[in-house]
Design a protein around this motif. Sequence first.
Motif, PDB file in Angstrom:
ATOM      1  N   GLN A   1       0.833  -1.204   0.000  1.00  0.00           N
ATOM      2  CA  GLN A   1       0.000   0.000   0.000  1.00  0.00           C
ATOM      3  C   GLN A   1       0.866   1.252   0.000  1.00  0.00           C
ATOM      4  O   GLN A   1       0.605   2.201  -0.714  1.00  0.00           O
ATOM      5  CB  GLN A   1      -0.923   0.002   1.207  1.00  0.00           C
ATOM      6  N   ALA A   2       1.932   1.237   0.800  1.00  0.00           N
ATOM      7  CA  ALA A   2       2.825   2.398   0.849  1.00  0.00           C
ATOM      8  C   ALA A   2       3.518   2.615  -0.491  1.00  0.00           C
ATOM      9  O   ALA A   2       3.664   3.760  -0.953  1.00  0.00           O
ATOM     10  CB  ALA A   2       3.868   2.204   1.949  1.00  0.00           C
ATOM     11  N   GLY A   3       3.914   1.547  -1.158  1.00  0.00           N
ATOM     12  CA  GLY A   3       4.574   1.657  -2.453  1.00  0.00           C
ATOM     13  C   GLY A   3       3.639   2.153  -3.544  1.00  0.00           C
ATOM     14  O   GLY A   3       4.070   2.862  -4.464  1.00  0.00           O
ATOM     15  N   SER A   4       2.375   1.809  -3.475  1.00  0.00           N
ATOM     16  CA  SER A   4       1.422   2.245  -4.500  1.00  0.00           C
ATOM     17  C   SER A   4       1.057   3.720  -4.357  1.00  0.00           C
ATOM     18  O   SER A   4       0.544   4.319  -5.290  1.00  0.00           O
ATOM     19  CB  SER A   4       0.165   1.386  -4.454  1.00  0.00           C
ATOM     20  N   GLU A   5       1.341   4.298  -3.201  1.00  0.00           N
ATOM     21  CA  GLU A   5       0.986   5.699  -2.968  1.00  0.00           C
ATOM     22  C   GLU A   5       2.141   6.651  -3.232  1.00  0.00           C
ATOM     23  O   GLU A   5       2.029   7.843  -3.023  1.00  0.00           O
ATOM     24  CB  GLU A   5       0.473   5.866  -1.535  1.00  0.00           C
ATOM     25  N   LEU A   6       3.273   6.125  -3.705  1.00  0.00           N
ATOM     26  CA  LEU A   6       4.421   7.011  -3.987  1.00  0.00           C
ATOM     27  C   LEU A   6       4.245   7.763  -5.252  1.00  0.00           C
ATOM     28  O   LEU A   6       3.764   7.479  -6.207  1.00  0.00           O
ATOM     29  CB  LEU A   6       5.711   6.191  -4.050  1.00  0.00           C
TER      30      LEU A   6
END
Length: 69
Positions: A64-69
Motif C-alpha cells: 500500500q505504501a509503495g502504490s501511494e508514492l
Amino acid sequence: MAFAVVDASYDAQAQRAYVLLRDTDEDGEEIVVSATFSFRIFMPLPFGQIQKEIVRKAGKILLQAGSEL
C-alpha cells in the motif's frame, strides 16, 4: 526485488509488531527495510502463526505504501 524476512517479532504488552527485511540492489549494496505497526491478537495463537500473520500484514502495508508514492 525479493526481500527476505530477517526478523518478525511481536510485543504483546505494547501491541506492536516489528519486521526486518533485507535485499541487495543491482549494485550489490544492501537494502534494509524496517516496519513497526500496531498489531492486536484477539485469540490465542502459537508463536509461529503470529509471525506468519505479522509478515502477511507487513506485506500488505508495504504494498500500500509503495502504490501511494
